[in-house]
Design a protein around this motif. Structure first.
Motif, short mmCIF file in Angstrom:
data_model
loop_
_atom_site.label_atom_id
_atom_site.label_comp_id
_atom_site.label_asym_id
_atom_site.label_seq_id
_atom_site.Cartn_x
_atom_site.Cartn_y
_atom_site.Cartn_z
N GLU A 1 0.84 -1.20 0.00
CA GLU A 1 0.00 0.00 0.00
C GLU A 1 0.87 1.24 0.00
O GLU A 1 1.97 1.26 0.53
CB GLU A 1 -0.88 0.02 1.25
N ASP A 2 0.35 2.31 -0.59
CA ASP A 2 1.04 3.58 -0.55
C ASP A 2 1.00 4.09 0.89
O ASP A 2 0.05 3.86 1.61
CB ASP A 2 0.35 4.58 -1.49
N THR B 1 1.31 7.25 3.69
CA THR B 1 1.24 8.68 3.92
C THR B 1 2.20 9.02 5.04
O THR B 1 2.23 8.36 6.06
CB THR B 1 -0.20 9.10 4.30
N GLU C 1 2.85 11.32 0.14
CA GLU C 1 2.71 9.89 -0.05
C GLU C 1 3.85 9.37 -0.91
O GLU C 1 4.31 10.07 -1.81
CB GLU C 1 1.41 9.56 -0.79
N VAL D 1 4.15 6.74 -3.63
CA VAL D 1 3.29 5.97 -4.52
C VAL D 1 4.20 5.19 -5.46
O VAL D 1 4.79 5.77 -6.37
CB VAL D 1 2.35 6.90 -5.33
N ASP E 1 7.47 6.92 -6.56
CA ASP E 1 7.26 8.36 -6.71
C ASP E 1 6.91 8.97 -5.35
O ASP E 1 6.42 8.29 -4.46
CB ASP E 1 6.10 8.65 -7.67
N LYS F 1 4.56 12.09 -3.76
CA LYS F 1 3.42 12.92 -4.16
C LYS F 1 2.98 13.76 -2.96
O LYS F 1 2.83 13.24 -1.86
CB LYS F 1 2.29 12.01 -4.62
N TYR G 1 -1.91 18.27 -7.04
CA TYR G 1 -0.72 17.55 -6.57
C TYR G 1 0.52 17.82 -7.41
O TYR G 1 0.43 18.14 -8.59
CB TYR G 1 -0.97 16.04 -6.61
N THR H 1 3.88 15.43 -8.25
CA THR H 1 4.43 14.09 -8.13
C THR H 1 5.83 14.09 -8.73
O THR H 1 6.00 14.46 -9.89
CB THR H 1 3.54 13.06 -8.86
#
Length: 170
Positions: free
Chosen positions: A34-35, A37, A47, A49, A52, A54, A150, A152
């Motif tokens: 899972e991403d 936070t 986050e 991701v 990456d 973000k 956002y 990223t």
């Protein structure tokens, strides 16, 4: 109890144990993928991701946010700050000249960033504009994407930039 009933009960118990292990293993893998936070400077969320990073543009202010990022080999930081024109500027928190000293990182003093190795003072509005010299390494449009909400930053750019943080001592 007959021998066949004992075997049946043991077989059922083994199947239940295996099913429980498989289910737990799948749940752990899903949680790991899972991403996540995180928080920069204790107040700005971001986050990871995939590879990456973000973050929400609305969270970025004139006070620099320093986002931690770890690749397979190094701890890194990304600077994000709102310039006087309202744009979000981003850079690696390391100096293009002083990075190999280990102390070539920036701290904000008023409306400037100061290199902790050589003392060079760099204006916030110059981030991403001035390239080369004793300045933070810019994260340009080719290395990130933006929409209305956002920013990223590409993990491929961050991985390629990891070399600048090999001797970092912040």
């Amino acid at each position: 109890m007959s021998k066949s009933k004992k075997i049946l009960i043991m077989a059922i118990a083994c199947v239940l144990l295996i099913a429980g292990y498989v289910g737990l293993s799948a749940a752990n893998k899903a949680a790991d993928s899972e991403d996540k936070t995180n928080t920069a400077n204790g107040n700005t969320t971001f986050e990871i991701v995939g590879k990456d990073i973000k973050f929400t543009k609305a969270d970025i202010t004139e006070k620099a946010s320093f986002f931690p990022y770890e690749d397979a080999s190094n701890y890194m930081e990304i600077i994000a700050i709102k310039a006087s024109d309202g744009s979000i500027r981003t850079a690696l928190n390391t100096c293009q000249v002083c990075y190999d000293s280990g102390r070539g990182y920036y701290e904000q003093v008023g409306e400037t960033l100061v290199c902790q190795n050589c003392g060079n003072i760099f204006g916030v509005d110059d981030i991403e504009i001035i390239k080369g010299g004793c300045n933070p390494i810019p994260i340009l449009e080719t290395d990130k994407s933006e929409d209305d909400l956002y920013v990223t930053i590409k993990g491929s750019f961050l991985e390629a930039s990891s070399i600048y943080f090999e001797t970092w001592k912040k």
